[in-house]
Enzyme design. Sequence first.
Site, PDB file in Angstrom:
ATOM      1  CG  ASP A 163      37.904   5.538  18.504  1.00 52.01           C
ATOM      2  OD1 ASP A 163      38.830   4.863  18.030  1.00 52.01           O
ATOM      3  OD2 ASP A 163      37.059   5.067  19.286  1.00 52.01           O
ATOM      4  CD  GLU A 190      34.528   1.449  19.113  1.00 53.35           C
ATOM      5  OE1 GLU A 190      34.885   0.281  18.794  1.00 53.35           O
ATOM      6  OE2 GLU A 190      35.109   2.125  19.966  1.00 53.35           O
ATOM      7  CG  HIS A 235      31.528  -2.078  19.283  1.00 54.24           C
ATOM      8  ND1 HIS A 235      30.257  -2.591  19.154  1.00 54.24           N
ATOM      9  CD2 HIS A 235      32.226  -2.520  18.196  1.00 54.24           C
ATOM     10  CE1 HIS A 235      30.177  -3.308  18.047  1.00 54.24           C
ATOM     11  NE2 HIS A 235      31.350  -3.293  17.444  1.00 54.24           N
ATOM     12  CG  HIS A 293      36.492  -0.395  23.156  1.00 53.49           C
ATOM     13  ND1 HIS A 293      37.746   0.146  22.988  1.00 53.49           N
ATOM     14  CD2 HIS A 293      36.668  -1.535  23.861  1.00 53.49           C
ATOM     15  CE1 HIS A 293      38.654  -0.646  23.545  1.00 53.49           C
ATOM     16  NE2 HIS A 293      38.021  -1.669  24.081  1.00 53.49           N
ATOM     17  CG  ASP A 296      37.083   4.741  23.307  1.00 53.47           C
ATOM     18  OD1 ASP A 296      36.747   4.714  24.504  1.00 53.47           O
ATOM     19  OD2 ASP A 296      37.180   3.725  22.599  1.00 53.47           O
TER      20      ASP A 296
END
Length: 225
Positions: free
Chosen positions: A9, A11, A59, A152, A157
């Site tokens: 993942d 950000e 985030h 986030h 995540d």
Amino acid sequence: MSTRSVLFDTETTGFEPLTGDRVIEIAAIELVNDLATGKEFYALLDPERDIPSDSTRVHGITNAHVEGKPKFAAVADEMLAFFGDSKLVAHNAPFDFAFISAELERVGRKPLDRARMIDTLPMAKARFPGMPNSLDALCRRFDIDLSARTTHNALLDCKLLAEVYVELTGGRQRGLTLDASPALAFAHYDKPATRTPRLIVPTSEQTAAHDAFVAKIKDNLWTRG
């Protein structure tokens, strides 16, 4: 035979990697046979630009958080080594692939091969058509604890998505475990510590009722001479 994949993942500073938005956080976890092994890769990065306040609200990462952190070029080799040649799993994977590929191309490396992509979003849409399929929604649907997720966070995540991915690919059966020994890497069911057989003896009335029932069956196997 064990199958390795990597779930990851990112950000970012925004939504457009080709017009200046950059990756500020990368997290990845190793999966073997679709289950997390505990091996992780993580990097918080200096995006070499300001982080917009709208992105920070998503985030929680500010300019102060990334001050003095490495640039993508400094972690690219370590990230690629962790990815290896494994399949790459992500939720809305084209977004993460586009950002990582843009970062790789900036440092003269090849983009990620989309043939390696496993996107959990269309998997979720196929299973739950017409329903919300964000990571939060899927966690709630599968009764996965979301209490730690206030913003986030790429690593959190990843861990949540790993649990969702297990459910989307069939679910973890209760009592089913994986043998820790590489030489005996097969699934087995945990046996109860003790097990006492119980003898079932029918009453005379039950025996008579059974005999009467069998007698009504034409050419039955039990009374055939």
